[in-house]
Write a protein that holds these residues in place. Structure first.
Motif, PDB file in Angstrom:
ATOM      1  N   ARG A  21     -12.317 -10.430 -10.144  1.00  0.00           N
ATOM      2  CA  ARG A  21     -10.856 -10.557 -10.329  1.00  0.00           C
ATOM      3  C   ARG A  21     -10.329 -11.830  -9.674  1.00  0.00           C
ATOM      4  N   PRO A  31      -7.582 -10.045 -15.568  1.00  0.00           N
ATOM      5  CA  PRO A  31      -8.796  -9.378 -15.083  1.00  0.00           C
ATOM      6  C   PRO A  31      -9.787  -9.002 -16.199  1.00  0.00           C
ATOM      7  N   ASP A 150     -12.847  -4.059 -15.669  1.00  0.00           N
ATOM      8  CA  ASP A 150     -11.610  -4.240 -16.442  1.00  0.00           C
ATOM      9  C   ASP A 150     -11.916  -4.640 -17.888  1.00  0.00           C
TER      10      ASP A 150
END
Lengths: 200, 114
Positions: A21, A31, A150
Motif C-alpha cells: 500500500r 491500493p 486489495d
C-alpha cells in the motif's frame, strides 16, 4: 513461488500488505491498482538492465546466459556503496521478468544481506545462496507487491476473468492463482455470502 | 594441495566415492544426490555445498578458490537463481564476467579501484 512457507514471524504478512500500500501511495496509485515493477524500481533508485545492456560483456557470455543455459538463472542484483543494479534474464517471458524483478526489489526492501561471492582461480563465480527464510520472505513480499490483497478483492468483486486480470496486473496465471489461494479471499467471500443468505 | 580447480574437484569426488553409490555418499556429505552428480560432472556448486565437499575430501577450500592469487575486485553481490544448486562451468564463468562488467560500468565510483 509454488512453495508455501510454513512460518513467518508474527505480523510479517500484514507488514507486507502495508509495504504494498505504501509503495502504491508513493506512486499515486490506489491500493488495488496494478504496480509496474520497473516503475517501482525507478522510484526506489534501482537501475534495471538486461544482459545485452552490460557494457563490454563478451558475445560468448551473452550466448551462454541467454541461449545455451537460460534456465539456470533468473536475475542478478549487484550492490556496491549503497547502490544496486538488477540485471534480468531477458530470454524469459514478460510476466516472469516482472516476477523476477519484484522478487529482487523485495530482497532490497527487506534489507536482506547480499550473498557472499568468490571467484575461483579459473574465473568461475561461486556464491552462497540466500537462506531459505529470506527467499520465502522475498517471495511473499513480491506476491504482495504485484497482487496485494486489495487487488485480489478488486478482481473478485468485479468478477474479472482471470486471464484478463493476469494481463492487467502483468503477472502469470500461476502467480494470480497462488495469490487468490493464499490470501483466502474466495473463502471469505463464500463465508460472507452464506452468512448473508442465512440472514434472509 | 595448491591449484585445485573445479574440474579436479569433480575427479577427486569420483575417485574417493569409488564403488559406493551416489545417494549414500551424498547423504554422508549432506547434499542432494543430484547436486553431487553435477559437481562430479564439473558443475560449480554454491559455497555451502562446496565447503561440505571440501570437508569430506579433506582439502582446504582456499586451494580451490586460489586465495592469494590476484583476482579482480569482487563487488558485494546478490544473486537469485531459479532452482539450480550447481551451475555449469561456462554459465558460472559468464555470470562472473557479467557481474564484474556491471560493477565496473555502473557501480565503481571515482577513486575506487576496478
Amino acid at each position: 513461488m509454488a512453495r508455501v512457507p510454513n512460518v513467518f514471524n508474527r505480523g510479517f504478512k500484514t507488514s507486507c500488505e502495508n509495504v504494498a500500500r505504501q509503495q502504491r501511495r508513493q506512486l499515486n496509485l490506489l491500493p488495488s491498482d496494478p504496480l509496474n515493477p520497473w516503475t517501482l524500481a525507478q522510484h526506489l533508485g534501482i537501475a534495471v538492465h538486461s544482459v545485452e545492456d552490460v557494457p563490454g560483456l563478451a558475445p560468448d557470455c551473452m550466448q551462454t546466459l541467454l541461449r545455451d543455459d537460460p534456465d539456470s538463472w533468473s536475475a542478478v542484483t549487484v550492490s556496491s556503496g549503497g547502490r544496486s543494479v538488477i540485471i534480468l534474464n531477458s530470454s524469459h517471458s514478460r510476466p516472469r521478468l516482472a516476477s523476477d524483478l519484484v522478487h529482487e526489489i523485495a530482497h532490497i526492501l527487506l534489507g536482506h544481506s547480499p550473498a557472499r561471492v568468490d571467484v575461483t582461480e579459473d574465473g568461475c563465480l561461486m556464491l552462497s545462496m540466500y537462506d531459505r527464510n529470506q527467499e520465502d520472505e522475498a517471495n511473499w513480499l513480491a506476491g504482495c507487491l504485484l497482487l496485494p490483497r486489495d487487488a485480489v478483492v478488486f478482481i473478485r468483486r468485479r468478477r474479472l476473468e482471470l486471464t484478463a486480470a493476469a494481463q492487467k496486473y502483468g503477472t502469470s496465471m500461476e502467480m494470480l492463482n497462488y495469490r487468490i489461494r493464499v490470501t483466502g479471499v474466495d473463502y471469505q467471500f463464500k463465508k460472507a455470502l452464506s452468512t448473508f443468505s442465512a440472514g434472509n | 594441495m595448491p591449484n585445485v580447480n573445479i574440474q579436479m574437484l569433480g575427479r577427486m569426488l569420483i575417485e574417493k566415492r569409488g564403488e559406493r553409490g551416489i545417494r549414500e555418499v551424498a547423504a554422508e556429505i549432506g547434499v542432494s544426490p543430484a547436486t553431487l552428480s553435477r559437481v562430479e560432472r564439473a558443475y560449480l556448486p554454491d559455497l555451502e555445498t562446496f565447503s561440505k565437499i571440501c570437508q569430506w575430501l579433506g582439502i582446504n577450500p582456499s586451494d580451490v578458490l586460489g586465495v592469494g592469487v590476484k583476482t579482480p575486485q569482487i563487488p558485494k553481490v546478490a544473486v537469485h537463481f531459479k532452482k539450480e544448486a550447481a551451475l555449469a562451468p561456462a554459465t558460472a564463468q559468464a555470470l562472473a564476467q557479467m557481474v564484474l562488467a556491471a560493477h565496473r560500468a555502473w557501480l565503481v565510483t571515482d577513486g575506487e579501484g576496478s
